[in-house]
Design a protein around this motif. Structure first.
Motif, short mmCIF file in Angstrom:
data_model
loop_
_atom_site.label_atom_id
_atom_site.label_comp_id
_atom_site.label_asym_id
_atom_site.label_seq_id
_atom_site.Cartn_x
_atom_site.Cartn_y
_atom_site.Cartn_z
N GLY A 266 6.64 6.05 23.49
CA GLY A 266 6.90 5.08 24.54
C GLY A 266 6.29 3.72 24.31
O GLY A 266 6.23 2.90 25.21
N GLU A 267 5.84 3.49 23.09
CA GLU A 267 5.16 2.24 22.74
C GLU A 267 5.95 1.57 21.61
O GLU A 267 5.90 2.02 20.48
CB GLU A 267 3.74 2.58 22.30
N SER A 268 6.70 0.52 21.96
CA SER A 268 7.43 -0.18 20.90
C SER A 268 6.42 -0.95 20.06
O SER A 268 5.44 -1.49 20.57
CB SER A 268 8.46 -1.12 21.51
N HIS A 269 6.69 -0.99 18.76
CA HIS A 269 5.75 -1.62 17.84
C HIS A 269 6.49 -2.46 16.81
O HIS A 269 7.61 -2.13 16.43
CB HIS A 269 4.88 -0.56 17.14
N ALA A 270 5.84 -3.54 16.41
CA ALA A 270 6.34 -4.38 15.32
C ALA A 270 5.14 -4.67 14.42
O ALA A 270 4.11 -5.14 14.89
CB ALA A 270 6.94 -5.67 15.84
N ILE A 271 5.29 -4.35 13.14
CA ILE A 271 4.22 -4.57 12.16
C ILE A 271 4.65 -5.72 11.28
O ILE A 271 5.63 -5.62 10.54
CB ILE A 271 3.95 -3.29 11.34
N HIS A 272 3.94 -6.84 11.38
CA HIS A 272 4.23 -8.06 10.62
C HIS A 272 3.31 -8.08 9.40
O HIS A 272 2.07 -8.09 9.56
CB HIS A 272 3.96 -9.30 11.47
N PHE A 273 3.87 -8.11 8.23
CA PHE A 273 3.07 -8.12 7.00
C PHE A 273 2.68 -9.55 6.67
O PHE A 273 3.52 -10.38 6.33
CB PHE A 273 3.85 -7.44 5.87
N ASP A 274 1.39 -9.84 6.82
CA ASP A 274 0.86 -11.19 6.61
C ASP A 274 0.69 -11.52 5.14
O ASP A 274 0.64 -12.69 4.77
CB ASP A 274 -0.48 -11.35 7.34
N GLU A 275 0.56 -10.50 4.32
CA GLU A 275 0.45 -10.66 2.87
C GLU A 275 0.97 -9.39 2.21
O GLU A 275 1.27 -8.41 2.90
CB GLU A 275 -0.99 -10.96 2.46
N GLN A 276 1.13 -9.42 0.90
CA GLN A 276 1.54 -8.22 0.17
C GLN A 276 0.62 -7.08 0.58
O GLN A 276 -0.60 -7.22 0.53
CB GLN A 276 1.44 -8.46 -1.34
N SER A 277 1.20 -5.97 1.02
CA SER A 277 0.40 -4.90 1.62
C SER A 277 0.92 -3.53 1.23
O SER A 277 2.12 -3.29 1.22
CB SER A 277 0.42 -5.01 3.15
N GLY A 278 -0.02 -2.63 0.96
CA GLY A 278 0.30 -1.23 0.74
C GLY A 278 -0.11 -0.43 1.97
O GLY A 278 -1.09 -0.76 2.64
N PHE A 279 0.65 0.63 2.28
CA PHE A 279 0.34 1.42 3.47
C PHE A 279 0.71 2.88 3.27
O PHE A 279 1.50 3.23 2.39
CB PHE A 279 1.06 0.86 4.70
N ILE A 280 0.13 3.69 4.14
CA ILE A 280 0.47 5.10 4.30
C ILE A 280 0.83 5.28 5.77
O ILE A 280 0.15 4.73 6.65
CB ILE A 280 -0.70 6.02 3.93
N MET A 281 1.91 6.01 6.04
CA MET A 281 2.31 6.26 7.41
C MET A 281 2.55 7.76 7.59
O MET A 281 3.28 8.37 6.80
CB MET A 281 3.59 5.46 7.73
#
Length: 123
Positions: free
Chosen positions: A89-104
Motif C-alpha cells: 500500500g506504499e507507492s515508491h519511486a527510487i531515483h538513482f542519483d549516481e551509478q548504483s548497485g543494489f539487491i532487492m
C-alpha cells in the motif's frame, strides 16, 4: 510515515575478506540484483501483497514514497550499505542519483498472470 534506514547488523573483516549481514528475518521468495545508471527511476507503483527490501550496495539514491490510502509522503536518501523496507500500500519511486548497485528482496515471487504491481506516480 518515516522510514527506518537499515544498516548491516554485523560485519566481519579478516585476512579472507569481508562478510556483511545486511538483514535479519523475513520470508523472501525472490532475490534480485541490479546496476542502474544516474537519472534512472524504478517504481512509481505499489503492491497489495508484496513487501520489498531494497538494499544499496554502491552509489546513492533518493527514495520517495506515498501511502496510497492516507496520502502521507516521505523522502529520504540511501547510500552504499543502506537499505529500506517498502511495505504494501506504499507507492515508491527510487531515483538513482549516481551509478548504483543494489539487491532487492521480494516477499512474493513475481507472477505475470497476477503481477501485484499497481501504477501510482509518486512525483
Amino acid at each position: 510515515m518515516a522510514h527506518d534506514i537499515i544498516k548491516p547488523s554485523f560485519t566481519r573483516s579478516d585476512t579472507r575478506g569481508v562478510l556483511t549481514e545486511i538483514l535479519n528475518g523475513g520470508h523472501w521468495e525472490s532475490i534480485l540484483n541490479g546496476d542502474m545508471k544516474p537519472g534512472a527511476v524504478m517504481g512509481n507503483h505499489y503492491h497489495n501483497d508484496t513487501v520489498v527490501f531494497f538494499y544499496l550496495t554502491s552509489g546513492a539514491v533518493t527514495v520517495k514514497t506515498i501511502d496510497v490510502q492516507t496520502g502521507e509522503r516521505d523522502t529520504f536518501q540511501l547510500g552504499a550499505n543502506e537499505g529500506v523496507m517498502l511495505y504494501t500500500g506504499e507507492s515508491h519511486a527510487i531515483h538513482f542519483d549516481e551509478q548504483s548497485g543494489f539487491i532487492m528482496l521480494k516477499s512474493k515471487l513475481y507472477d505475470p498472470q497476477n503481477p501485484d504491481t499497481f501504477a501510482y506516480p509518486v512525483d
